[in-house]
Design a protein around this motif. Sequence first.
Motif, PDB file in Angstrom:
ATOM      1  N   THR A 649       0.830  -1.206   0.000  1.00  0.00           N
ATOM      2  CA  THR A 649       0.000   0.000   0.000  1.00  0.00           C
ATOM      3  C   THR A 649       0.863   1.254   0.000  1.00  0.00           C
ATOM      4  N   ILE A 650       1.891   1.232   0.850  1.00  0.00           N
ATOM      5  CA  ILE A 650       2.764   2.409   0.954  1.00  0.00           C
ATOM      6  C   ILE A 650       3.488   2.649  -0.367  1.00  0.00           C
ATOM      7  N   ILE A 651       3.990   1.568  -0.974  1.00  0.00           N
ATOM      8  CA  ILE A 651       4.705   1.731  -2.244  1.00  0.00           C
ATOM      9  C   ILE A 651       3.759   2.348  -3.271  1.00  0.00           C
ATOM     10  N   GLY A 652       2.522   1.823  -3.314  1.00  0.00           N
ATOM     11  CA  GLY A 652       1.541   2.342  -4.265  1.00  0.00           C
ATOM     12  C   GLY A 652       1.233   3.810  -4.018  1.00  0.00           C
ATOM     13  N   ALA A 653       1.057   4.153  -2.736  1.00  0.00           N
ATOM     14  CA  ALA A 653       0.634   5.518  -2.419  1.00  0.00           C
ATOM     15  C   ALA A 653       1.733   6.541  -2.663  1.00  0.00           C
ATOM     16  N   THR A 654       2.981   6.139  -2.436  1.00  0.00           N
ATOM     17  CA  THR A 654       4.054   7.130  -2.525  1.00  0.00           C
ATOM     18  C   THR A 654       4.722   7.133  -3.889  1.00  0.00           C
ATOM     19  N   GLY A 655       4.537   6.061  -4.648  1.00  0.00           N
ATOM     20  CA  GLY A 655       5.155   5.981  -5.961  1.00  0.00           C
ATOM     21  C   GLY A 655       6.660   5.795  -5.906  1.00  0.00           C
ATOM     22  N   ILE A 656       7.159   5.180  -4.837  1.00  0.00           N
ATOM     23  CA  ILE A 656       8.605   4.943  -4.744  1.00  0.00           C
ATOM     24  C   ILE A 656       8.999   3.885  -5.773  1.00  0.00           C
ATOM     25  N   SER A 657      10.212   3.996  -6.295  1.00  0.00           N
ATOM     26  CA  SER A 657      10.687   2.995  -7.257  1.00  0.00           C
ATOM     27  C   SER A 657      11.252   1.809  -6.485  1.00  0.00           C
ATOM     28  N   TRP A 658      11.419   0.671  -7.148  1.00  0.00           N
ATOM     29  CA  TRP A 658      11.988  -0.471  -6.403  1.00  0.00           C
ATOM     30  C   TRP A 658      13.427  -0.185  -5.989  1.00  0.00           C
ATOM     31  N   GLN A 659      14.121   0.617  -6.814  1.00  0.00           N
ATOM     32  CA  GLN A 659      15.496   0.962  -6.444  1.00  0.00           C
ATOM     33  C   GLN A 659      15.499   1.783  -5.150  1.00  0.00           C
ATOM     34  N   GLY A 660      14.553   2.708  -5.076  1.00  0.00           N
ATOM     35  CA  GLY A 660      14.438   3.534  -3.872  1.00  0.00           C
ATOM     36  C   GLY A 660      14.087   2.684  -2.662  1.00  0.00           C
ATOM     37  N   ALA A 661      13.212   1.701  -2.867  1.00  0.00           N
ATOM     38  CA  ALA A 661      12.811   0.835  -1.752  1.00  0.00           C
ATOM     39  C   ALA A 661      14.002   0.025  -1.253  1.00  0.00           C
ATOM     40  N   ILE A 662      14.837  -0.429  -2.191  1.00  0.00           N
ATOM     41  CA  ILE A 662      16.023  -1.186  -1.768  1.00  0.00           C
ATOM     42  C   ILE A 662      16.990  -0.276  -1.030  1.00  0.00           C
ATOM     43  N   ALA A 663      17.165   0.952  -1.548  1.00  0.00           N
ATOM     44  CA  ALA A 663      18.039   1.911  -0.867  1.00  0.00           C
ATOM     45  C   ALA A 663      17.508   2.171   0.544  1.00  0.00           C
ATOM     46  N   PHE A 664      16.191   2.147   0.680  1.00  0.00           N
ATOM     47  CA  PHE A 664      15.594   2.352   2.001  1.00  0.00           C
ATOM     48  C   PHE A 664      15.985   1.232   2.960  1.00  0.00           C
ATOM     49  N   ILE A 665      15.970  -0.011   2.458  1.00  0.00           N
ATOM     50  CA  ILE A 665      16.401  -1.143   3.307  1.00  0.00           C
ATOM     51  C   ILE A 665      17.851  -0.934   3.734  1.00  0.00           C
ATOM     52  N   ILE A 666      18.697  -0.623   2.748  1.00  0.00           N
ATOM     53  CA  ILE A 666      20.127  -0.452   3.049  1.00  0.00           C
ATOM     54  C   ILE A 666      20.322   0.664   4.072  1.00  0.00           C
ATOM     55  N   PHE A 667      19.556   1.740   3.916  1.00  0.00           N
ATOM     56  CA  PHE A 667      19.697   2.848   4.847  1.00  0.00           C
ATOM     57  C   PHE A 667      19.417   2.384   6.272  1.00  0.00           C
ATOM     58  N   ASN A 668      18.322   1.654   6.442  1.00  0.00           N
ATOM     59  CA  ASN A 668      17.966   1.194   7.779  1.00  0.00           C
ATOM     60  C   ASN A 668      18.972   0.204   8.347  1.00  0.00           C
ATOM     61  N   MET A 669      19.570  -0.574   7.458  1.00  0.00           N
ATOM     62  CA  MET A 669      20.535  -1.568   7.927  1.00  0.00           C
ATOM     63  C   MET A 669      21.829  -0.944   8.396  1.00  0.00           C
ATOM     64  N   THR A 670      22.208   0.176   7.743  1.00  0.00           N
ATOM     65  CA  THR A 670      23.547   0.694   8.005  1.00  0.00           C
ATOM     66  C   THR A 670      23.560   1.965   8.838  1.00  0.00           C
ATOM     67  N   THR A 671      22.383   2.516   9.114  1.00  0.00           N
ATOM     68  CA  THR A 671      22.417   3.776   9.853  1.00  0.00           C
ATOM     69  C   THR A 671      22.551   3.523  11.352  1.00  0.00           C
ATOM     70  N   ILE A 672      22.442   4.565  12.137  1.00  0.00           N
ATOM     71  CA  ILE A 672      22.528   4.437  13.590  1.00  0.00           C
ATOM     72  C   ILE A 672      21.613   3.303  14.052  1.00  0.00           C
ATOM     73  N   PRO A 673      22.145   2.366  14.837  1.00  0.00           N
ATOM     74  CA  PRO A 673      21.310   1.238  15.262  1.00  0.00           C
ATOM     75  C   PRO A 673      20.286   1.688  16.298  1.00  0.00           C
ATOM     76  N   CYS A 674      19.566   0.720  16.861  1.00  0.00           N
ATOM     77  CA  CYS A 674      18.508   1.087  17.813  1.00  0.00           C
ATOM     78  C   CYS A 674      19.106   1.689  19.074  1.00  0.00           C
ATOM     79  N   PHE A 675      18.253   2.253  19.868  1.00  0.00           N
ATOM     80  CA  PHE A 675      18.617   2.945  21.082  1.00  0.00           C
ATOM     81  C   PHE A 675      19.472   2.083  22.020  1.00  0.00           C
ATOM     82  N   ALA A 676      19.041   0.834  22.192  1.00  0.00           N
ATOM     83  CA  ALA A 676      19.748  -0.063  23.110  1.00  0.00           C
ATOM     84  C   ALA A 676      21.182  -0.295  22.642  1.00  0.00           C
ATOM     85  N   ALA A 677      21.349  -0.462  21.328  1.00  0.00           N
ATOM     86  CA  ALA A 677      22.689  -0.708  20.798  1.00  0.00           C
ATOM     87  C   ALA A 677      23.552   0.546  20.943  1.00  0.00           C
ATOM     88  N   VAL A 678      22.947   1.704  20.728  1.00  0.00           N
ATOM     89  CA  VAL A 678      23.702   2.956  20.866  1.00  0.00           C
ATOM     90  C   VAL A 678      24.175   3.121  22.306  1.00  0.00           C
TER      91      VAL A 678
END
Length: 743
Positions: A649-678
């Motif tokens: 639903t979100i992909i449909g509503a926002t019109g994100i490309s699949w490349q953008g969606a993959i970049a989104f996964i990578i961003f979450n994987m590599t950015t500042i980790p969760c609070f507990a880990a920090v």
Amino acid sequence: MKRFALLGNPNSGKTTLFNSLTGSAEYVGNWPGVTAERKEGSYKKCGEPITIVDLPGIYSLSPYTPEEVVSRNFILDEKPDLVINIVDATNLERNLYLTTQIMEIDVPMVIALNMMDALTKAGDKIDIKKLEEKIGVPVVEISALREDGLDELMRVAYEESKKERKGVSVIEHPELCHLIGDVKIALEAQKVDNPLFHAVKFVELDELEMEMHQNLVKMVDDFKKTFSDDTFGTDFDAIIADSRYKYITKNYSSTLKRKHVGVSDTKSDKIDKVLTHKWFGIPIFLVILLTMFHLTFSENFLFLGGILGEDFVSLPGTAFEGVFGEGAIYSPGVILLNLMGVFTDWLFGLIGGLFSNSAPWVQGLFNDGIFAGLGSVLSFIPQILLLLLLFSILEDSGYMARVAFMLDRMFRRFGLSGRAVLPMIMGFGCSVPAIINTRTLADEKEKVATIRVIPFFSCGAKLPILTAVSAAIISYFNFTSSPDLIVYSMYVVGVVVAIIAIIIMRGTTMKGETPPFIMELPSYHMPQFKNLMIHLWDKAKHFIKKAFTIIVASSIVVWVLTNFTFGWAFIEDGNVDNSILGGIGKLVQPIFTPLGFGSQLNANGWVFIVAAIIGLIAKENVIAAFGILSACIAGGAVSSEEGVKEVVTIIGATGISWQGAIAFIIFNMTTIPCFAAVATAKAEIRDKKTFSGTMLFWLVASYIASTVCYLALSYWWTAIIFVAILVITLFVIRKINLRSKKV
Ligand code: GDP
Ligand code: MG
């Protein structure tokens, strides 16, 4: 209250024993160095409650490694009432080396002869009575795993702890004995505790000891001038070690009767010839991983789709429509995910019905807020547990220790030792214990570099992001491939980013020696059901606790912020673009344009940024936020089946490309980790500047990694530019380092 300490070699079964005695669920790992800090628990079956302390595994009491320092200081400074020296019976002689050192301390001790089940199975025998007589402290046979002999062990230990014990030494080297005696008398005169132990360490020229008793240094120096041993010269350390081994061979070895004499290849050696092969080892590991991901995430299990034809098990018209497969059979992991989805839908539908007469905002808060958020997270739990179970099997069998060994060969070239690889592998489960485990790294810079890359080894909480977004991409864009391949590639990308980051850090700000890595490979064994269940239960508990605390709380906040405008008016028409969260999101949205989920998106495009930010509290929040936002955008909860439809639903509503969606996964994987880990990283790094640097590092790394990923996937030729930049950067770093070395 009495305190007993568990002390023994790495992998001798201390934590297993600790868990059995105290009913705890501490991490049992089939590799050395898992217990980096001490843990306490209590044993209740004696006359009084007894505190049991699990100490890090060590081979000796000389302070060469952080573990040795922790364990040694505990015994000397905190004076437990008794030491349980756990000895791996299948490795008797080597384990007794530590025993001979503990014997020198004035503390009551018993020997727990562990792994008796394995010894018996191999057909070997140990003459316990004789061993006990020779060593002079009680020896109790146990199997920590089977929980055999534990009551007897504790009974003997309790009796023993009421007595006093004076240290005894096994060193028989005549001249050194004399010197040790002299030093001991001098120390006793100074009222030092444990004079014998300190005297021996002093004569070994142990650094800690020399610092503590400077006035005695001259005495040993004078002695050195008159002394020289045939084989070891004046290397006192080596002479004493040699003397201990000689004593062990002479007195204890005869108690062991082996069935097979002489060296032959054990089963483990044979397996290792294949699994740790110089060339095939790593590829085999990658194939094993791929198989695991297939089992967990594939929507075309064993590629049966082609054989069985369309809609084999889709069960149209039933409550289980599309649960077991559609066009093909789903893998066990996907089926679990779908079943859980059906269950949460049913449950929350039922509870939601109770609110059908309430005010719209109450209905909204519960259905589109709390239940949508909670449902999308909960539905992933069985699938995540399956993957973690597969990882636990690899670990408990002893295979992961081999992986560390193989990766050591590779990572050494990049400036990290295999010791740093172990916490990274632990990071696949959760970053928090992994970061704590970096304590076993003696070199501060190596430790910081390791902590920084641990979050790139995607943890269990990030899995829902990977799965849901990957599956949604496949489904929305009608790709023919299966989500398992995307998830697998994401893991690989994480590791590649880690390697690049390590090379750059170790070549610039985090330069340092790569210490040697000595690890003994544990022999393979069948994974133990109990250990696996302890791991799983621990994880499940953790997820559920988080779901009903942090995630519910965040869900409420997200729902409120998406359903009210800045003027605190309730949004009823689903136009959440005007919400508070929307306003904030849109403010920072342009920054993410190069990453593919910024200004190029349609209305509501800010949800990605908002989800990523909320993910800093707990990574499960990302998917929870998608659940809520999709419910709000679609004006009513989307069937939370799989938690995947929501992302669709979100992909449909926002019109994100699949490349953008993959970049989104990578961003979450590599950015500042969760609070507990920090928070954990902050505690481990200590130095404020380095810690701030680490936070900045995560931000920059994720920004670059996602941008590169988005651009390279969108315009394949940009990949060439990025590779060129990378190669030049690495080349320049190398050149500069070579030059500075020459100067
Ligand atoms: P630690 O490093 O000393 O804490 O050792 P662990 O408790 O982590 O155990 C290391 C490995 O030895 C694990 O794979 C255990 O399952 C295994 N193990 C522990 N106790 C026994 C035992 O009594 N018999 C057998 N066969 N294996 C054991
Ligand atoms: Mg342990």
